[in-house]
Design an enzyme around this catalytic site. Sequence first.
Site, PDB file in Angstrom:
ATOM      1  N   GLY A  82      -2.000  -1.311   6.497  1.00  0.00           N
ATOM      2  CA  GLY A  82      -3.035  -2.248   6.947  1.00  0.00           C
ATOM      3  C   GLY A  82      -3.997  -1.530   7.874  1.00  0.00           C
ATOM      4  N   GLU A 120      -5.221  -9.228  -2.028  1.00  0.00           N
ATOM      5  CA  GLU A 120      -6.188  -8.427  -1.272  1.00  0.00           C
ATOM      6  C   GLU A 120      -7.266  -9.255  -0.591  1.00  0.00           C
ATOM      7  OE1 GLU A 120      -5.999  -4.879   0.008  1.00  0.00           O
ATOM      8  OE2 GLU A 120      -5.140  -5.093  -1.978  1.00  0.00           O
ATOM      9  N   THR A 126       0.813  -1.218   0.000  1.00  0.00           N
ATOM     10  CA  THR A 126       0.000   0.000   0.000  1.00  0.00           C
ATOM     11  C   THR A 126       0.855   1.280   0.000  1.00  0.00           C
ATOM     12  OG1 THR A 126      -1.596  -1.256   1.331  1.00  0.00           O
ATOM     13  CG2 THR A 126      -2.049   1.056   1.048  1.00  0.00           C
TER      14      THR A 126
HETATM   15  N1  GLY Z   1      -4.535  -3.028   1.616  1.00  0.00           N
HETATM   16  C1  GLY Z   1      -4.810  -2.384   2.828  1.00  0.00           C
HETATM   17  C2  GLY Z   1      -6.251  -2.197   3.102  1.00  0.00           C
HETATM   18  O1  GLY Z   1      -7.050  -2.292   2.182  1.00  0.00           O
HETATM   19  O2  GLY Z   1      -6.620  -1.965   4.214  1.00  0.00           O
END
Ligand code: GLY
Length: 647
Positions: free
Chosen positions: A544, A489, A441
């Site tokens: 995250g 994901e 991310t």
């Molecule tokens: N990839 C991190 C989130 O969607 O929270």
Amino acid sequence: MNANTHISSKHAQVWLAALLTCGLSAPVHADEGDQPLGLASSVTLPPQAKGSPPAWAGKAFRQGVVSVANPYAAEAGAKILEQGGNAVDAAVAIAYALNVVEPQSAGIGGGGFMMIHMARPGQTVIIDSREEAPAGATPDMFVGQNFARRSLQGVAVGVPGMVRGTEKALKDYGRLSLSQVLQPAIALADDGFAATPRFVSSTACSSATSRAKNSPLAAEYFCPGGDFRAVGSLVTNKPLAQTFRQIADHGADCFYKVIPEKGCDIAKGIIEGQQYNQPNLTPIGKGGSMQLSDLEQYQAKLRTPIEGSYRGYRIKSMPPPSSGALTVLQILKMLERFPLGDASQGYGFGTPKTANVMAESMRIAFADRAVWMGDADFVPVPSKGLLANDYIKLRSDLITPGARLNPNPTADDPRPYETAGLMPATRLAVADPPISMENGTTHFSVVDKWGNVVSYTNTIESGYGIGVFAGYKQADGSFKNHGFLLNNELTDFNTTPTTNPFYDPAVPGFNDVQPGKRPRSSMSPSMMFNRDGSPLLAYGSPGGATIINSVVNVTINLVDHGMTLQQAIDAPRLSVASANASIAVDPWFPAATVDALRAQPLLYTVGLSDIGSVQAVYIDPKTGKQFGAADPRREGTVIGLPRSQSR
Ligand code: GLY
């Protein structure tokens, strides 16, 4: 390092030498001039336990600012602004460039949320290009697969959304064509760039469990010959340049459909790539179930941000399928009754009292998040109830300064605050699984000369996604590599099917896997607004579930602690990403406070790790001057325009 330095791939070696001389551990800031004010003015950042906050003076611009976690991608965005593009055009250019230079974090193999504020007509929207579970996905598809397994196999790959999302953004809000804005990324992939320290160190090539080495092709690209690339060495990605050219020439359909007469074969590479399993495992690993029909039907969705306020400041952030806005706003609203900025009452930045009430409000909000948040196109997320004043009061009343909720907080039932007549049922104690911080991310923010603003968080989930490039075996036996990594994901869904105990009879957990559903995200691209509705600030973070807490920390630093924007980003953060009593803080968080949090009566578990990477732009409401601030935790870079001028 002067952020106005022009960086082109041709000059990459020279640039890198300069960059290394100046050191990349410091953020790449604009160099002098006006300071964007903190939103309050009376509190200054206290000395930190380890080192002191980096000195910063922000430079003011009027023709646009980009703030990005990588210098090459920042340059791509600045170039597009200089060519007459608006903030949306620049954001799309940055997103594709990041796929080349920060491939571990985001790219066309993944998806994201692009918040767009158009100055005319003063409208804020979000383009949701979140990955989606394929039609063949089942609620139990991860059962028996621990994180290390499920996150590195095709079963974790969601239908990628970035290409449809960026196509929609340009069509509806941009000024330039996809082909125009892709040029900087194509040049970076073709001509190459000098490997930055983070590009190299993220690969963890010396580790047997490096995600970058999960498949032979990725291992050879990120760790050629089994070793780290040299910092400063030239990196190219010709297959990715070719993929970008196909998209530039034929549009997003060339990514989502096999069209032989146009040479469009990327979808074939995605389907074959997501069949990847780990054949050496016992029992054997699991490929994904995605079909061409899943890719063909994928649509980016237009969302309306959720709006709330904190001490009078209007904040808009990401609605479901993200838990971002709801959790950020719940935390902030629960904290509103505590005078966090007032040192005379034992609060103030980084004190045990402030840390204690922040941690408790995070724990309570995350307990609700675990039960009530998921893709609202599939489950009835009680968005109004979760933010209703009476419900927030009920939840905030659980917090007693100087104490820790024990046992862990549980979810309550916000539905009566949203829909009359429903009675609360049994409460559920829920703790989220441990969060992997890693390199997945990225977040960047852009403002243009017309006052349009973008706040864009983009992801392939974990660092390197499943560690596999899209590609397929051709009829002649050779392998066609498309040069981009596939996301993992779907690991954001519940691993094991759950039930929501507030329903009788019980219904499936709000974040259980369902075909076509988008996994619950924490991504929180956010904007703060002035009373007249004009944007003041755009910000967001990777990390995250800790994304939510990075946004909360920066907001509090600005509003309560009166920091400048750069101080607010640099300051050490505190994060609790579940109902548990485990806190994470940046390693330079005040040590005395860490000791106090660990000791009686609080007895929190406190771990140290870097939290998030916030890139922000700010527009001074009085002068209209534009500022940027970027995060030293990655290779944050601000470029303002025009390059020759400030103020
Ligand atoms: N990839 C991190 C989130 O969607 O929270």
